[in-house]
Design a protein around this motif. Structure first.
Motif, PDB file in Angstrom:
ATOM      1  N   LEU A  23      38.577  20.266  23.737  1.00  0.00           N
ATOM      2  CA  LEU A  23      38.099  21.619  23.449  1.00  0.00           C
ATOM      3  C   LEU A  23      39.320  22.531  23.295  1.00  0.00           C
ATOM      4  O   LEU A  23      39.691  23.288  24.196  1.00  0.00           O
ATOM      5  N   GLU A  24      39.949  22.442  22.144  1.00  0.00           N
ATOM      6  CA  GLU A  24      41.261  23.053  21.928  1.00  0.00           C
ATOM      7  C   GLU A  24      41.261  24.574  22.016  1.00  0.00           C
ATOM      8  O   GLU A  24      42.188  25.168  22.543  1.00  0.00           O
ATOM      9  N   GLY A  25      40.245  25.227  21.490  1.00  0.00           N
ATOM     10  CA  GLY A  25      40.210  26.687  21.548  1.00  0.00           C
ATOM     11  C   GLY A  25      40.201  27.197  22.978  1.00  0.00           C
ATOM     12  O   GLY A  25      40.907  28.151  23.318  1.00  0.00           O
ATOM     13  N   ILE A  26      39.419  26.557  23.830  1.00  0.00           N
ATOM     14  CA  ILE A  26      39.363  26.937  25.241  1.00  0.00           C
ATOM     15  C   ILE A  26      40.695  26.621  25.918  1.00  0.00           C
ATOM     16  O   ILE A  26      41.232  27.432  26.666  1.00  0.00           O
ATOM     17  N   ASP A  78      43.759  40.452  40.074  1.00  0.00           N
ATOM     18  CA  ASP A  78      44.292  39.360  40.889  1.00  0.00           C
ATOM     19  C   ASP A  78      44.877  38.265  39.994  1.00  0.00           C
ATOM     20  O   ASP A  78      44.161  37.376  39.530  1.00  0.00           O
ATOM     21  N   ALA A  79      46.171  38.329  39.762  1.00  0.00           N
ATOM     22  CA  ALA A  79      46.836  37.376  38.867  1.00  0.00           C
ATOM     23  C   ALA A  79      46.764  35.947  39.396  1.00  0.00           C
ATOM     24  O   ALA A  79      46.604  35.006  38.610  1.00  0.00           O
ATOM     25  N   GLU A  80      46.862  35.759  40.708  1.00  0.00           N
ATOM     26  CA  GLU A  80      46.787  34.410  41.266  1.00  0.00           C
ATOM     27  C   GLU A  80      45.424  33.777  41.005  1.00  0.00           C
ATOM     28  O   GLU A  80      45.331  32.589  40.696  1.00  0.00           O
ATOM     29  N   ALA A  81      44.375  34.554  41.110  1.00  0.00           N
ATOM     30  CA  ALA A  81      43.035  34.046  40.838  1.00  0.00           C
ATOM     31  C   ALA A  81      42.859  33.756  39.345  1.00  0.00           C
ATOM     32  O   ALA A  81      42.166  32.802  38.982  1.00  0.00           O
ATOM     33  N   VAL A  82      43.490  34.549  38.496  1.00  0.00           N
ATOM     34  CA  VAL A  82      43.477  34.258  37.055  1.00  0.00           C
ATOM     35  C   VAL A  82      44.122  32.906  36.818  1.00  0.00           C
ATOM     36  O   VAL A  82      43.594  32.078  36.070  1.00  0.00           O
ATOM     37  N   VAL A  83      45.248  32.666  37.451  1.00  0.00           N
ATOM     38  CA  VAL A  83      45.955  31.393  37.285  1.00  0.00           C
ATOM     39  C   VAL A  83      45.048  30.235  37.692  1.00  0.00           C
ATOM     40  O   VAL A  83      44.932  29.245  36.958  1.00  0.00           O
ATOM     41  N   ARG A  84      44.407  30.336  38.836  1.00  0.00           N
ATOM     42  CA  ARG A  84      43.546  29.244  39.312  1.00  0.00           C
ATOM     43  C   ARG A  84      42.381  28.974  38.352  1.00  0.00           C
ATOM     44  O   ARG A  84      42.123  27.826  37.983  1.00  0.00           O
ATOM     45  N   ALA A  85      41.675  30.022  37.948  1.00  0.00           N
ATOM     46  CA  ALA A  85      40.516  29.847  37.069  1.00  0.00           C
ATOM     47  C   ALA A  85      40.938  29.354  35.692  1.00  0.00           C
ATOM     48  O   ALA A  85      40.320  28.442  35.125  1.00  0.00           O
ATOM     49  N   ALA A  86      42.001  29.935  35.151  1.00  0.00           N
ATOM     50  CA  ALA A  86      42.474  29.534  33.827  1.00  0.00           C
ATOM     51  C   ALA A  86      43.000  28.101  33.847  1.00  0.00           C
ATOM     52  O   ALA A  86      42.769  27.330  32.904  1.00  0.00           O
ATOM     53  N   HIS A  87      43.674  27.733  34.913  1.00  0.00           N
ATOM     54  CA  HIS A  87      44.197  26.369  35.033  1.00  0.00           C
ATOM     55  C   HIS A  87      43.046  25.360  35.051  1.00  0.00           C
ATOM     56  O   HIS A  87      43.124  24.308  34.412  1.00  0.00           O
ATOM     57  N   SER A  88      42.007  25.679  35.773  1.00  0.00           N
ATOM     58  CA  SER A  88      40.841  24.800  35.832  1.00  0.00           C
ATOM     59  C   SER A  88      40.207  24.646  34.449  1.00  0.00           C
ATOM     60  O   SER A  88      39.902  23.527  34.010  1.00  0.00           O
ATOM     61  N   LEU A  89      40.018  25.750  33.761  1.00  0.00           N
ATOM     62  CA  LEU A  89      39.457  25.704  32.402  1.00  0.00           C
ATOM     63  C   LEU A  89      40.364  24.933  31.454  1.00  0.00           C
ATOM     64  O   LEU A  89      39.888  24.141  30.639  1.00  0.00           O
ATOM     65  N   LYS A  90      41.651  25.151  31.584  1.00  0.00           N
ATOM     66  CA  LYS A  90      42.618  24.481  30.705  1.00  0.00           C
ATOM     67  C   LYS A  90      42.559  22.973  30.885  1.00  0.00           C
ATOM     68  O   LYS A  90      42.466  22.225  29.908  1.00  0.00           O
ATOM     69  N   GLY A  91      42.604  22.514  32.105  1.00  0.00           N
ATOM     70  CA  GLY A  91      42.619  21.078  32.367  1.00  0.00           C
ATOM     71  C   GLY A  91      41.350  20.383  31.930  1.00  0.00           C
ATOM     72  O   GLY A  91      41.395  19.337  31.270  1.00  0.00           O
ATOM     73  N   SER A  92      40.229  20.956  32.272  1.00  0.00           N
ATOM     74  CA  SER A  92      38.947  20.343  31.912  1.00  0.00           C
ATOM     75  C   SER A  92      38.738  20.325  30.409  1.00  0.00           C
ATOM     76  O   SER A  92      38.282  19.335  29.846  1.00  0.00           O
ATOM     77  N   SER A  93      39.055  21.430  29.762  1.00  0.00           N
ATOM     78  CA  SER A  93      38.844  21.510  28.314  1.00  0.00           C
ATOM     79  C   SER A  93      39.804  20.587  27.566  1.00  0.00           C
ATOM     80  O   SER A  93      39.428  20.002  26.542  1.00  0.00           O
TER      81      SER A  93
END
Length: 107
Positions: A68-71, A48-63
């Protein structure tokens, strides 16, 4: 092994030098990142690419806000690939993201 590459000076700038607030924010991120990572795992398992986008976007913004550059970098790569309707980058780097998130416990 992936490296979390924490820019603590940046994170402290974001909290106006308040180390107690920074620790609270890190604690919140540790909690929310567990959910995001579980969603990422499920998205990869389901293709599910759309769900990847949502989860990755959340991790990206928070980190990003916590330095937290590596994340952030890895999540950005996963998000960009997901926007191309692919889960390949997330699949290839899921274990590395797990390692990075585990490193949060040592900060």
């Amino acid at each position: 092994m992936a490296d979390i590459q924490w820019n603590k000076a940046f994170a402290l700038d974001q909290t106006a030098g308040d180390e107690e607030l920074l620790e609270e924010l890190l604690t919140l991120f540790r909690t929310s990142s567990v959910d995001d990572y579980l969603q990422l795992q499920q998205a990869v398992a389901n293709g599910d690419a759309e769900a990847v986008v949502r989860a990755a976007h959340s991790l990206k913004g928070s980190s990003a806000s916590l330095g937290l550059e590596g994340i952030r970098w890895l999540a950005a790569d996963m998000e960009a690939d997901g926007r191309k309707n692919s889960v390949a980058v997330a699949r290839e780097n899921l274990a590395a993201m797990g390692e990075l998130l585990e490193q949060l416990n040592n900060l």
